[in-house]
Design a protein around this motif. Structure first.
Motif, PDB file in Angstrom:
ATOM      1  N   ASP A  68      -3.274   2.456  -3.452  1.00 19.43           N
ATOM      2  CA  ASP A  68      -2.767   2.884  -2.138  1.00 19.43           C
ATOM      3  C   ASP A  68      -2.896   4.256  -1.948  1.00 19.43           C
ATOM      4  O   ASP A  68      -3.206   4.827  -0.952  1.00 19.43           O
ATOM      5  CB  ASP A  68      -1.209   2.510  -1.952  1.00 19.43           C
ATOM      6  CG  ASP A  68      -1.064   0.869  -1.757  1.00 19.43           C
ATOM      7  OD1 ASP A  68      -2.013   0.199  -1.361  1.00 19.43           O
ATOM      8  OD2 ASP A  68      -0.018   0.553  -1.993  1.00 19.43           O
ATOM      9  N   ALA A  72      -5.554   6.857   0.557  1.00 20.72           N
ATOM     10  CA  ALA A  72      -4.998   7.338   1.549  1.00 20.72           C
ATOM     11  C   ALA A  72      -4.995   8.956   1.227  1.00 20.72           C
ATOM     12  O   ALA A  72      -4.668   9.420   2.377  1.00 20.72           O
ATOM     13  CB  ALA A  72      -3.567   7.188   1.434  1.00 20.72           C
ATOM     14  N   TRP A  76      -3.601  11.559   3.934  1.00 24.32           N
ATOM     15  CA  TRP A  76      -2.492  11.985   3.366  1.00 24.32           C
ATOM     16  C   TRP A  76      -1.341  12.401   4.192  1.00 24.32           C
ATOM     17  O   TRP A  76      -0.130  11.911   3.907  1.00 24.32           O
ATOM     18  CB  TRP A  76      -2.542  12.874   2.044  1.00 24.32           C
ATOM     19  CG  TRP A  76      -2.910  14.205   2.573  1.00 24.32           C
ATOM     20  CD1 TRP A  76      -4.120  14.955   2.859  1.00 24.32           C
ATOM     21  CD2 TRP A  76      -2.105  15.252   3.061  1.00 24.32           C
ATOM     22  NE1 TRP A  76      -4.285  16.090   3.461  1.00 24.32           N
ATOM     23  CE2 TRP A  76      -2.844  16.460   3.401  1.00 24.32           C
ATOM     24  CE3 TRP A  76      -0.866  15.486   3.135  1.00 24.32           C
ATOM     25  CZ2 TRP A  76      -2.399  17.496   3.996  1.00 24.32           C
ATOM     26  CZ3 TRP A  76      -0.256  16.672   3.715  1.00 24.32           C
ATOM     27  CH2 TRP A  76      -1.078  17.763   3.864  1.00 24.32           C
ATOM     28  N   GLU A  78      -0.724  10.873   7.177  1.00 22.01           N
ATOM     29  CA  GLU A  78      -0.237   9.975   7.834  1.00 22.01           C
ATOM     30  C   GLU A  78       0.466   8.804   7.042  1.00 22.01           C
ATOM     31  O   GLU A  78       0.531   7.457   7.299  1.00 22.01           O
ATOM     32  CB  GLU A  78      -1.311   9.323   8.499  1.00 22.01           C
ATOM     33  CG  GLU A  78      -1.601  10.053  10.048  1.00 22.01           C
ATOM     34  CD  GLU A  78      -2.637  11.596   9.546  1.00 22.01           C
ATOM     35  OE1 GLU A  78      -3.424  11.291   8.608  1.00 22.01           O
ATOM     36  OE2 GLU A  78      -2.417  12.390  10.179  1.00 22.01           O
ATOM     37  N   THR A  79       0.544   8.852   5.806  1.00 22.10           N
ATOM     38  CA  THR A  79       0.948   7.992   4.844  1.00 22.10           C
ATOM     39  C   THR A  79       2.341   8.337   4.128  1.00 22.10           C
ATOM     40  O   THR A  79       2.507   9.698   4.032  1.00 22.10           O
ATOM     41  CB  THR A  79      -0.034   7.794   3.738  1.00 22.10           C
ATOM     42  OG1 THR A  79      -0.142   8.875   2.938  1.00 22.10           O
ATOM     43  CG2 THR A  79      -1.300   7.260   4.391  1.00 22.10           C
ATOM     44  N   TYR A  81       2.754   8.005   0.774  1.00 23.98           N
ATOM     45  CA  TYR A  81       2.656   7.737  -0.517  1.00 23.98           C
ATOM     46  C   TYR A  81       2.568   9.160  -1.404  1.00 23.98           C
ATOM     47  O   TYR A  81       2.631   8.996  -2.597  1.00 23.98           O
ATOM     48  CB  TYR A  81       1.252   7.217  -0.855  1.00 23.98           C
ATOM     49  CG  TYR A  81       1.086   5.914   0.074  1.00 23.98           C
ATOM     50  CD1 TYR A  81       1.919   4.957  -0.230  1.00 23.98           C
ATOM     51  CD2 TYR A  81      -0.131   5.649   0.807  1.00 23.98           C
ATOM     52  CE1 TYR A  81       1.990   3.679   0.410  1.00 23.98           C
ATOM     53  CE2 TYR A  81      -0.383   4.625   1.375  1.00 23.98           C
ATOM     54  CZ  TYR A  81       0.654   3.542   1.191  1.00 23.98           C
ATOM     55  OH  TYR A  81       0.327   2.466   1.944  1.00 23.98           O
TER      56      TYR A  81
END
Length: 152
Positions: A68, A72, A76, A78-79, A81
């Protein structure tokens, strides 16, 4: 597409020594290795450096990074994580890699955000590692180096 240089040329022993010193310096300042690997991967993605993207992703995966997060990195923002320190380092990597894209290459808000999460010594190491990544990217892209092929 073949590589323009197929064998190392020049004073390779000196280059290897210099690169080893840069690596040691960047990795001895207390920056989490995942942060350094992420900034290397992001700079390499921006520069289109196949060998460095390949090596960076493999290094992160070997260190236990999740798919994930690996997938990403280009998006980065827009996530969910990445931690705040990782986000600050990724932003710094993007700005420091794309120096010619804006009149103020690394705006104060980008630097200030990174400075919230890292000491001066750590910031120096991150900047050094971004620059080292860009150094390798430019050599590899200019000479059309390819990522190694591996199946499985």
């Amino acid at each position: 597409m073949g590589a323009r240089l197929t064998a190392a040329t020049g004073p390779q022993d000196d280059v290897v020594k210099a690169v080893n010193l840069l690596y040691k310096s960047a990795h001895s300042a207390g920056v989490p290795s995942a942060v350094l690997e992420l900034v290397h991967l992001r700079a390499s993605q921006i520069n289109g450096c196949g060998p460095c993207v390949d090596a960076g992703a493999k290094s992160l995966r070997k260190a236990g990074e999740t798919d994930d997060r690996l997938f990403a990195v280009p998006v980065w923002r827009e996530t969910p994580y990445f931690t705040d320190p990782e986000r600050a380092a990724l932003a710094l990597a993007e700005y420091a890699t794309r120096l010619a894209d804006r009149p103020d290459p690394v705006p104060d808000p980008i630097w200030d955000e990174a400075a919230k999460h890292f000491t001066e010594e750590q910031l120096g190491a991150i900047v050094l590692w971004i620059a080292t990544s860009n150094f390798f990217n430019r050599i590899n892209v200019t000479t059309k180096q390819q990522a190694p092929m591996s199946w499985g």
